[in-house]
Design an enzyme around this catalytic site. Structure first.
Site, PDB file in Angstrom:
ATOM      1  CD  GLU A 166       2.366  -3.066   4.196  1.00 35.53           C
ATOM      2  OE1 GLU A 166       1.534  -2.169   4.412  1.00 35.53           O
ATOM      3  OE2 GLU A 166       3.516  -2.821   3.774  1.00 35.53           O
ATOM      4  CG  ASN A 207       5.512  -8.580   0.904  1.00 32.39           C
ATOM      5  OD1 ASN A 207       6.555  -9.117   1.255  1.00 32.39           O
ATOM      6  ND2 ASN A 207       5.463  -7.292   0.542  1.00 32.39           N
ATOM      7  CG  HIS A 243      10.776  -1.845   4.971  1.00 33.72           C
ATOM      8  ND1 HIS A 243      11.479  -1.337   3.892  1.00 33.72           N
ATOM      9  CD2 HIS A 243       9.623  -2.334   4.467  1.00 33.72           C
ATOM     10  CE1 HIS A 243      10.762  -1.490   2.782  1.00 33.72           C
ATOM     11  NE2 HIS A 243       9.638  -2.108   3.105  1.00 33.72           N
ATOM     12  CD  GLU A 271       8.113  -4.245   0.523  1.00 34.23           C
ATOM     13  OE1 GLU A 271       8.163  -3.181   1.181  1.00 34.23           O
ATOM     14  OE2 GLU A 271       7.047  -4.772   0.141  1.00 34.23           O
ATOM     15  CG  ASP A 273      14.574  -0.169   3.489  1.00 37.44           C
ATOM     16  OD1 ASP A 273      14.166  -0.604   4.589  1.00 37.44           O
ATOM     17  OD2 ASP A 273      13.866   0.508   2.727  1.00 37.44           O
TER      18      ASP A 273
HETATM   19  O1  G3I Z   1       2.236   9.495  -7.944  1.00 33.34           O
HETATM   20  C1  G3I Z   1       2.074  10.624  -7.065  1.00 33.34           C
HETATM   21  C2  G3I Z   1       2.320  11.902  -7.811  1.00 33.34           C
HETATM   22  O2  G3I Z   1       1.334  12.042  -8.799  1.00 33.34           O
HETATM   23  C3  G3I Z   1       2.285  13.046  -6.801  1.00 33.34           C
HETATM   24  O3  G3I Z   1       2.604  14.224  -7.452  1.00 33.34           O
HETATM   25  C4  G3I Z   1       3.287  12.816  -5.686  1.00 33.34           C
HETATM   26  C5  G3I Z   1       3.209  13.912  -4.613  1.00 33.34           C
HETATM   27  O4  G3I Z   1       3.617  13.411  -3.363  1.00 33.34           O
HETATM   28  O5  G3I Z   1       2.972  11.597  -5.067  1.00 33.34           O
HETATM   29  C6  G3I Z   1       3.070  10.493  -5.943  1.00 33.34           C
HETATM   30  O6  G3I Z   1       2.747   9.365  -5.261  1.00 33.34           O
HETATM   31  C7  G3I Z   1       3.731   8.881  -4.349  1.00 33.34           C
HETATM   32  C8  G3I Z   1       4.075   7.453  -4.756  1.00 33.34           C
HETATM   33  O7  G3I Z   1       4.965   6.893  -3.822  1.00 33.34           O
HETATM   34  C9  G3I Z   1       4.693   7.380  -6.133  1.00 33.34           C
HETATM   35  O8  G3I Z   1       5.893   8.081  -6.141  1.00 33.34           O
HETATM   36  C10 G3I Z   1       3.165   8.898  -2.957  1.00 33.34           C
HETATM   37  O9  G3I Z   1       2.987  10.231  -2.530  1.00 33.34           O
HETATM   38  C11 G3I Z   1       4.089   8.178  -2.005  1.00 33.34           C
HETATM   39  O10 G3I Z   1       3.434   8.040  -0.736  1.00 33.34           O
HETATM   40  C12 G3I Z   1       4.386   6.788  -2.525  1.00 33.34           C
HETATM   41  O11 G3I Z   1       5.264   6.170  -1.621  1.00 33.34           O
HETATM   42  C13 G3I Z   1       5.434   4.786  -1.789  1.00 33.34           C
HETATM   43  C14 G3I Z   1       4.876   4.042  -0.570  1.00 33.34           C
HETATM   44  O12 G3I Z   1       5.122   2.661  -0.715  1.00 33.34           O
HETATM   45  C15 G3I Z   1       3.379   4.240  -0.425  1.00 33.34           C
HETATM   46  O13 G3I Z   1       2.929   3.546   0.697  1.00 33.34           O
HETATM   47  C16 G3I Z   1       6.926   4.508  -1.897  1.00 33.34           C
HETATM   48  O14 G3I Z   1       7.434   5.078  -3.122  1.00 33.34           O
HETATM   49  C17 G3I Z   1       7.188   3.008  -1.881  1.00 33.34           C
HETATM   50  O15 G3I Z   1       8.576   2.772  -1.751  1.00 33.34           O
HETATM   51  C18 G3I Z   1       6.501   2.391  -0.683  1.00 33.34           C
HETATM   52  O16 G3I Z   1       6.713   0.993  -0.726  1.00 33.34           O
HETATM   53  C19 G3I Z   1       6.110   0.231   0.335  1.00 33.34           C
HETATM   54  C20 G3I Z   1       5.725  -1.108  -0.267  1.00 33.34           C
HETATM   55  O17 G3I Z   1       4.886  -0.916  -1.369  1.00 33.34           O
HETATM   56  C21 G3I Z   1       5.031  -1.977   0.806  1.00 33.34           C
HETATM   57  N1  G3I Z   1       5.858  -2.107   1.981  1.00 33.34           N
HETATM   58  C22 G3I Z   1       6.327  -0.857   2.562  1.00 33.34           C
HETATM   59  C23 G3I Z   1       7.050  -0.012   1.515  1.00 33.34           C
HETATM   60  C24 G3I Z   1       7.602   1.259   2.115  1.00 33.34           C
HETATM   61  O18 G3I Z   1       6.565   2.091   2.551  1.00 33.34           O
END
Ligand code: G3I
Length: 352
Positions: A166, A207, A243, A271, A273
């Site tokens: 990105e 990516n 996405h 990715e 969906d």
């Molecule tokens: O690990 C913490 C945990 O300790 C905490 O308690 C919890 C509370 O919200 O958050 C946890 O972290 C989360 C993390 O996922 C792990 O589960 C974050 O809040 C959450 O924002 C994060 O979201 C991820 C997101 O990327 C972050 O930008 C999504 O799971 C993941 O699917 C998403 O994937 C991205 C790709 O990497 C890049 N392209 C876009 C795609 C969708 O956003």
């Protein structure tokens, strides 16, 4: 193309291993009635020479239903979060590979390839990097050290790495990440060279999202990768995140993939969906099945499109509702881990 032979060998193995066929798929009467012959997405994809992957939340692998679908339906796994910077190097020089190692172990036991995601990204970047006050030389060293340690740790285990993620704004200008503003655009070439030195086996990708059709952002991506190739930077592939929104698969997706292929690069749908306004209904799910099939077909029509990864298994685990309130149902399995019409859409398009 560095890992192409390995991936092809895995694909051949996968096609021959009936034990990996999905019992769930075989029991689905709708699928039986459709006359599909492949027992799983991975068999169908392997028969057509592509991989089909999913993003894995390694914390969910203890759920047998989740793990069974991951093992039986897919030939590639991407770490949804476990290989990102905030997880792998939360403080300088302190590394945590536990989630990534669990994923690699799961993949090895189930004959998956592993797709690494991601080495350099503005998001999920720890504060010590984001706000560290480093000058250009220092930040470049921080970045190279991170790549060296993380890509080095997984070297030999991964088929791909998203080296940079990105890097553009939607208008095609460079995203003003801390790497861009401190080091300048050369951070991208530096990152690829560092990844190549740390892991000579993985294919190295750039990516991004909203680059599936031909637009200002994908034009900028095209110009950047052309320039990297001209400079001899070791880049192997372009990841189109995909996405997407229901009914809005770009009509020029195939043409766009082909222009990157014509540069000699692999193209990966990284990715996928397809989200919709909730609640889902049968009409929306039918449209979604067509959309998923359209993406698979576009990939199948471009020989350099080596594979498709969906971003998560079920609607229960998807990132979408948390980020787009009122939208969801974007995945191929529903909240109860039952395959949706999109499953048949993908399977049929893969030739199953
Ligand atoms: O690990 C913490 C945990 O300790 C905490 O308690 C919890 C509370 O919200 O958050 C946890 O972290 C989360 C993390 O996922 C792990 O589960 C974050 O809040 C959450 O924002 C994060 O979201 C991820 C997101 O990327 C972050 O930008 C999504 O799971 C993941 O699917 C998403 O994937 C991205 C790709 O990497 C890049 N392209 C876009 C795609 C969708 O956003």
């Amino acid at each position: 193309m560095r890992r192409a032979a390995v991936v092809a060998a895995v694909g051949a193995l996968v096609a021959g291993f009936a034990v990996y066929g999905s019992a769930q798929a075989q029991e689905d009467p709708a699928r039986d009635a459709s006359g599909a012959t492949a027992a799983s997405l991975r068999e169908a994809a392997a028969a057509s020479g592509t991989f089909v992957g999913t993003a894995i939340n390694d914390g969910l692998l203890s759920n047998p239903t989740y793990a069974n679908i991951a093992a039986s339906e897919f030939s590639s796994v991407t770490a949804e979060n476990a290989m990102k910077w905030d997880t792998t190097e939360p403080s300088r020089g302190n590394f945590n590979f536990s989630g990534g190692d669990r994923l690699v172990d799961f993949a090895n036991r189930n004959l998956h390839q592993v797709y690494g995601h991601t080495l350099v990204w503005h998001s999920q970047l720890p504060g010590w990097v984001q706000n560290g006050g480093f000058n250009a030389e220092q930040l470049n060293q921080v970045m190279v050290d991170h790549i060296d340690a993380v890509a080095g740790h997984f070297s030999g285990e991964l088929a791909y790495w998203d080296v940079v993620n990105e890097v553009f704004n939607d208008d095609g200008s460079m995203r003003q990440s801390v790497f861009q503003t401190t080091i300048g655009t050369e951070y991208i070439a530096n990152a690829f060279r560092a990844a190549d030195a740390a892991d000579p086996w993985a294919n190295l990708c750039i990516n991004d999202y909203n680059v599936e059709g031909i637009n200002a952002k994908s034009d900028a991506l095209y110009d950047l990768v052309s320039s990297l190739l001209d400079q001899g930077v070791p880049i192997d592939c372009v990841g189109l995140q995909s996405h997407l929104i229901l009914g809005q698969v770009p009509g020029d997706l195939q043409e766009n993939m082909q222009r990157f292929a014509d540069l000699g690069l692999e193209v990966i749908i990284t990715e996928l969906d397809i989200r919709m306004d909730l609640p889902a209904d049968s009409g929306k799910l039918a449209q979604q099945a067509e959309d998923y099939a359209e993406v698979v077909t576009a990939c199948m029509n471009v020989p350099a499109c080596e594979g498709i990864t969906v971003w998560g298994i079920s609607d229960r685990d998807s990132w979408v509702p948390g980020v787009f309130p009122g939208q969801g149902a974007a995945c191929v399995w529903d909240e109860s881990y039952q395959p949706k019409p999109a499953y048949d859409g993908m399977l049929t398009a893969f030739g199953g």
